[in-house]
Structures are given as C-alpha cells and as structure tokens.
Enzyme design. Structure first.
Site, mmCIF file in Angstrom:
data_model
loop_
_atom_site.group_PDB
_atom_site.id
_atom_site.type_symbol
_atom_site.label_atom_id
_atom_site.label_comp_id
_atom_site.label_asym_id
_atom_site.label_seq_id
_atom_site.Cartn_x
_atom_site.Cartn_y
_atom_site.Cartn_z
ATOM 1 N N SER A 257 0.892 -1.167 -0.034
ATOM 2 C CA SER A 257 -0.066 -0.092 -0.170
ATOM 3 C C SER A 257 0.794 1.416 0.029
ATOM 4 O O SER A 257 1.870 1.467 -0.819
ATOM 5 C CB SER A 257 -0.871 -0.103 1.223
ATOM 6 O OG SER A 257 -1.877 1.012 1.521
ATOM 7 N N HIS B 196 -2.605 -0.950 -3.205
ATOM 8 C CA HIS B 196 -3.580 -0.070 -2.944
ATOM 9 C C HIS B 196 -3.475 1.133 -3.828
ATOM 10 O O HIS B 196 -2.395 1.603 -3.670
ATOM 11 C CB HIS B 196 -3.653 0.035 -1.670
ATOM 12 C CG HIS B 196 -4.347 -1.107 -0.859
ATOM 13 N ND1 HIS B 196 -4.167 -0.803 0.655
ATOM 14 C CD2 HIS B 196 -4.628 -2.096 -1.200
ATOM 15 C CE1 HIS B 196 -4.675 -2.209 0.961
ATOM 16 N NE2 HIS B 196 -5.016 -3.029 -0.191
ATOM 17 N N ASP C 16 -4.398 -5.056 5.472
ATOM 18 C CA ASP C 16 -4.770 -5.821 4.539
ATOM 19 C C ASP C 16 -3.567 -6.634 4.046
ATOM 20 O O ASP C 16 -2.345 -6.043 3.910
ATOM 21 C CB ASP C 16 -5.255 -5.067 3.069
ATOM 22 C CG ASP C 16 -5.913 -5.967 2.063
ATOM 23 O OD1 ASP C 16 -6.217 -6.910 2.354
ATOM 24 O OD2 ASP C 16 -5.665 -5.349 0.838
#
Length: 190
Positions: free
Chosen positions: A13, A40, A133
């Site tokens: 991310s 992401h 995540d």
C-alpha cells in the site's frame, strides 16, 4: 502452453510502489516465474501504473485482464477498483464485489485465491503499507506451506502492514528489499 510451477504474489500500500520497483528492477526480462502485484491506490485514480513500471523494470508489466493466462516474464498489476482472483486453470478473473479491508483490490483476496491454486508453490511478499490488508492472506499462504516474506518494518515507509503480518504470521521471514530481491533471483530458472 507451459505454466510455471511457482507464482510470486506481492502486496503493498503506502510506500509499496517504490518498494516493488526496487525489488523488481533487479529481475531479468526472462524471469521464469510470473509475478502478481496488488497495490492499493485511490479508487478514482486514473494514472496508469503500467507506465510507472514500464521504464524501470525489464519484466513486462501488464494490467490484469479477465481470463488472461499467467505467464513467466510478466508482472501482472491489479487494476484499480477490482479484486484479482486466480482460477484453477491459471487464468485471472476480476471481481468488483464489496471492499475488503477498505480496499479493492484487496491483497487478502488475491493472496488467498493464489494460495488456493498454487498451495506450497506460492511465494507471498508483503511490503510497506498503512492498513492491515494482506496479513490474513499471507497467513493463508503460510498454512498452505507457501513461502511468506514481509518487508522489514524498520525499512518500510509505513510499518503498519508489515507489523500486522509479522503478528499474524509468526512463521514469516522478515527481509529488507535487497534480501527480497536476492531471494527472488535465487528462485529463477536460468
């Protein structure tokens, strides 16, 4: 068509784009293992991630397309706003169902899907990021006897994602980017 016996799936991310470029720029164009990259990004972001990688790495960077076959020498980029799943025939499917961990694409969804197909032949790498995540997907890879690697939180731009993974997958291997790159190179069939 020959399919690889292994697959590498990388998630990240915040800080993950730069970290993945650092790792991938050391791999040759004929790298023998397909790589799936889930990063992401903002849902309304129109920028083309392929362009970021195209001029910095030797591998062919392509955005995942429905029913596309997994091939060596490629880095498959998760498209914005879709979960990326791998089917048993080693082709991709795209899914626009609910967000997972506030994300679509979700690293967990892809990691879990890939591990279900490749089991112990899965190499999962989780990089810098500001969410949790990826940690449950990495645990799934570990449970399937795959290789689980987490970027050293001390090196990560944002340590939240690596720390969550280390906590959730006590058996994972923590490496810095240089070590991850060297390890991935060692898997390459020359």
């Amino acid at each position: 068509m020959e399919t690889s016996s292994k697959v590498i799936v990388i998630g990240g991310s915040w800080g993950g784009i730069q970290a993945s470029v650092t790792i991938l720029k050391g791999l040759p164009a004929n790298y023998s293992i397909p790589i799936i990259l889930v990063l992401h990004r903002l849902r309304n972001y129109d920028g083309n991630l392929q362009d970021v990688f195209k001029h910095k790495i030797a591998l062919k960077a392509v955005e995942v397309e429905e029913k596309e076959m997994l091939l060596p020498g490629h880095v498959y980029l998760a498209p914005s706003n879709y979960h990326v799943l791998l089917e048993n025939d080693h082709t991709f499917s795209l899914d626009d169902s609910e967000l997972e961990n506030y994300s679509r694409p979700s690293i967990d969804v892809t990691f879990t899907s890939v591990a279900d197909v490749y089991a112990h032949n899965t190499v999962g790498v989780l990089l810098s990021g500001a969410s949790k995540d990826g940690s449950s997907g990495l645990k799934h890879i570990f449970e399937k006897q795959g290789i689980t690697i987490v970027q050293d939180p001390n090196e990560a731009e944002i340590e939240t994602m690596p720390l969550a993974a280390i906590e959730n997958v006590p058996g994972c291997t923590v490496m810095n980017l240089e070590q991850i790159q060297a390890f991935l190179l060692s898997l390459h069939d020359h």
